[in-house]
Design a protein around this motif. Sequence first.
Motif, PDB file in Angstrom:
ATOM      1  N   LEU A  52       1.849   3.903   0.268  1.00  0.00           N
ATOM      2  CA  LEU A  52       3.311   2.386   0.504  1.00  0.00           C
ATOM      3  C   LEU A  52       3.231   1.666   0.156  1.00  0.00           C
ATOM      4  O   LEU A  52       1.999   0.702  -0.248  1.00  0.00           O
ATOM      5  CB  LEU A  52       2.923   2.578   2.407  1.00  0.00           C
ATOM      6  CG  LEU A  52       3.155   3.420   3.571  1.00  0.00           C
ATOM      7  CD1 LEU A  52       3.080   3.252   4.453  1.00  0.00           C
ATOM      8  CD2 LEU A  52       4.704   3.881   2.829  1.00  0.00           C
ATOM      9  N   MET A  66      -5.194   0.046   8.980  1.00  0.00           N
ATOM     10  CA  MET A  66      -5.444   0.358   8.204  1.00  0.00           C
ATOM     11  C   MET A  66      -7.082   1.401   8.198  1.00  0.00           C
ATOM     12  O   MET A  66      -7.775   2.649   7.829  1.00  0.00           O
ATOM     13  CB  MET A  66      -5.471  -0.012   6.382  1.00  0.00           C
ATOM     14  CG  MET A  66      -4.178  -0.047   5.937  1.00  0.00           C
ATOM     15  SD  MET A  66      -3.398   1.121   5.850  1.00  0.00           S
ATOM     16  CE  MET A  66      -3.764   1.778   4.272  1.00  0.00           C
ATOM     17  N   LEU A 113       0.564   4.697  11.056  1.00  0.00           N
ATOM     18  CA  LEU A 113       1.391   4.309   9.814  1.00  0.00           C
ATOM     19  C   LEU A 113       2.293   4.330   9.621  1.00  0.00           C
ATOM     20  O   LEU A 113       2.849   3.456   9.358  1.00  0.00           O
ATOM     21  CB  LEU A 113       0.924   6.264   9.296  1.00  0.00           C
ATOM     22  CG  LEU A 113       1.732   6.498   8.075  1.00  0.00           C
ATOM     23  CD1 LEU A 113       1.798   5.200   6.918  1.00  0.00           C
ATOM     24  CD2 LEU A 113       1.564   7.589   7.691  1.00  0.00           C
ATOM     25  N   ILE A 137      -6.964   4.299  10.428  1.00  0.00           N
ATOM     26  CA  ILE A 137      -5.606   5.494   9.402  1.00  0.00           C
ATOM     27  C   ILE A 137      -7.231   6.157   9.099  1.00  0.00           C
ATOM     28  O   ILE A 137      -7.504   7.647   9.303  1.00  0.00           O
ATOM     29  CB  ILE A 137      -5.034   5.009   9.081  1.00  0.00           C
ATOM     30  CG1 ILE A 137      -3.790   4.384   9.529  1.00  0.00           C
ATOM     31  CG2 ILE A 137      -4.374   6.174   8.091  1.00  0.00           C
ATOM     32  CD1 ILE A 137      -2.376   3.835   9.013  1.00  0.00           C
ATOM     33  N   LYS A 166       4.333   1.064   8.500  1.00  0.00           N
ATOM     34  CA  LYS A 166       5.934   1.529   7.599  1.00  0.00           C
ATOM     35  C   LYS A 166       7.656   0.789   7.751  1.00  0.00           C
ATOM     36  O   LYS A 166       8.216   0.682   7.829  1.00  0.00           O
ATOM     37  CB  LYS A 166       6.207   3.222   7.324  1.00  0.00           C
ATOM     38  CG  LYS A 166       6.927   3.466   6.774  1.00  0.00           C
ATOM     39  CD  LYS A 166       7.385   5.317   7.187  1.00  0.00           C
ATOM     40  CE  LYS A 166       8.630   5.973   6.118  1.00  0.00           C
ATOM     41  NZ  LYS A 166       8.889   7.181   5.940  1.00  0.00           N
ATOM     42  N   TYR A 210      -3.946   8.960   5.631  1.00  0.00           N
ATOM     43  CA  TYR A 210      -4.671   7.347   4.772  1.00  0.00           C
ATOM     44  C   TYR A 210      -4.205   7.553   3.759  1.00  0.00           C
ATOM     45  O   TYR A 210      -3.563   6.606   2.652  1.00  0.00           O
ATOM     46  CB  TYR A 210      -6.426   7.105   5.613  1.00  0.00           C
ATOM     47  CG  TYR A 210      -7.209   5.975   4.221  1.00  0.00           C
ATOM     48  CD1 TYR A 210      -6.999   4.963   4.502  1.00  0.00           C
ATOM     49  CD2 TYR A 210      -7.540   6.191   3.176  1.00  0.00           C
ATOM     50  CE1 TYR A 210      -7.388   3.483   3.775  1.00  0.00           C
ATOM     51  CE2 TYR A 210      -8.159   4.841   2.440  1.00  0.00           C
ATOM     52  CZ  TYR A 210      -8.382   4.319   2.824  1.00  0.00           C
ATOM     53  OH  TYR A 210      -8.385   3.063   2.065  1.00  0.00           O
ATOM     54  N   ALA A 247      -0.676   6.117   3.152  1.00  0.00           N
ATOM     55  CA  ALA A 247      -0.655   4.983   3.478  1.00  0.00           C
ATOM     56  C   ALA A 247      -0.956   4.430   1.964  1.00  0.00           C
ATOM     57  O   ALA A 247      -0.163   3.089   2.325  1.00  0.00           O
ATOM     58  CB  ALA A 247      -1.692   4.826   4.925  1.00  0.00           C
TER      59      ALA A 247
END
Length: 376
Positions: free
Chosen positions: A376, A359, A338, A362, A342, A370, A373
């Motif tokens: 985001l 992803m 993450l 995660i 980010k 997740y 995420a």
Amino acid sequence: MKFTCDDSYKADMNQYMKNVIERYGVITQSAEREIICLAEAGNVVAAKLYADMIFHKKLLKKNPYRDAFYEYLKAAGISIISEEKWLGGKKAYPLAYCSLGQYLVNYRRESILKNCELIPELEDMTLVERMALAFSMALSGIEYIKAPEVVNLLGRILKEISLDEELYNALGAKAFLELDLSEGFKETIAVASKSGMNIEDKASDSPDKLREYADILFENAAREGYVYACNSLALREADKIIELSHRLDTDPDSDRDSDSAKKEMDALIKKYVEYLGIAADRYEPYAANRLGLFYRTGEILGTKDKIINKEYMDHSLAKEYFKKATVYHNSNSAWAYLNLIKYYYKDYEKDIDLMNEHMEYIKILNKEVYDIAMEL
């Protein structure tokens, strides 16, 4: 209570080395099947490894943590008569004492065992009873084997006893008496003394002395590269850093920019980074991700609070540690993925396949991360 074993586990270790390592290596399926066969035949070293396989879900079990607990009992040669009475046998693998000690300390309290399935033998024990037994397990283990995880476990137990008034009142005197009688403990402390730690002028029997012993044991385990000891010591330094920072902010007579204050803060941060670095360089995801955040944002996370210190920020180094946190996966690796997405989003703008891959990792590793995420 003291658990004693004979030397038969050494023959079992030789059998394990000959039948498994020399023939199949360490992590092959053939090796794991042979471990099960040896465990069923009574090899206590294999029994401990079989329990590890169950605990870490390499084998499909409806109740993996309970089943692993019973296998650790076999490996330690222990029979449970009642909550208060655990009987040890001579044929035992001392490292299994440590595994059982972890159960006694963590069950319904910490780690993955906080929310595990019910284990009847532990359910009705009080915290005092469990910590007393865990102390005996750790101290017995250190008599035979100076593995860093055993040393770290003993340190953790001593620290908990020192910080909890009920535990200290019930177990403090017993702890000091048995530590004084333990040759294994004395040998471990002697190693720390040779490394330069002064243990001769410690305070008389008190919670402070137990905490000092705990720190010595953590330092010992950390020098051996035991990552959880490193994380414990890093957390200790983080709390000191946060305390100093708050003190400088609230004391009207303090000068945050003075040479003495800066030297004190720099020394604490150096230790914080050093301990996390030992663990991170061994690919421990929590430590690597925390170092990544320190170098990317300046964040230092303590037990109950956090501060931001941007003086040491290094975005390139941060990225390196975030990546290290993804080499050996656990749920903390999801936070590192993450943070890569980010803070280094340009890498993903050019590579959508990499974004989808990370992803997916995660999602597999940590559903909570997740969900974050996805926002985001």
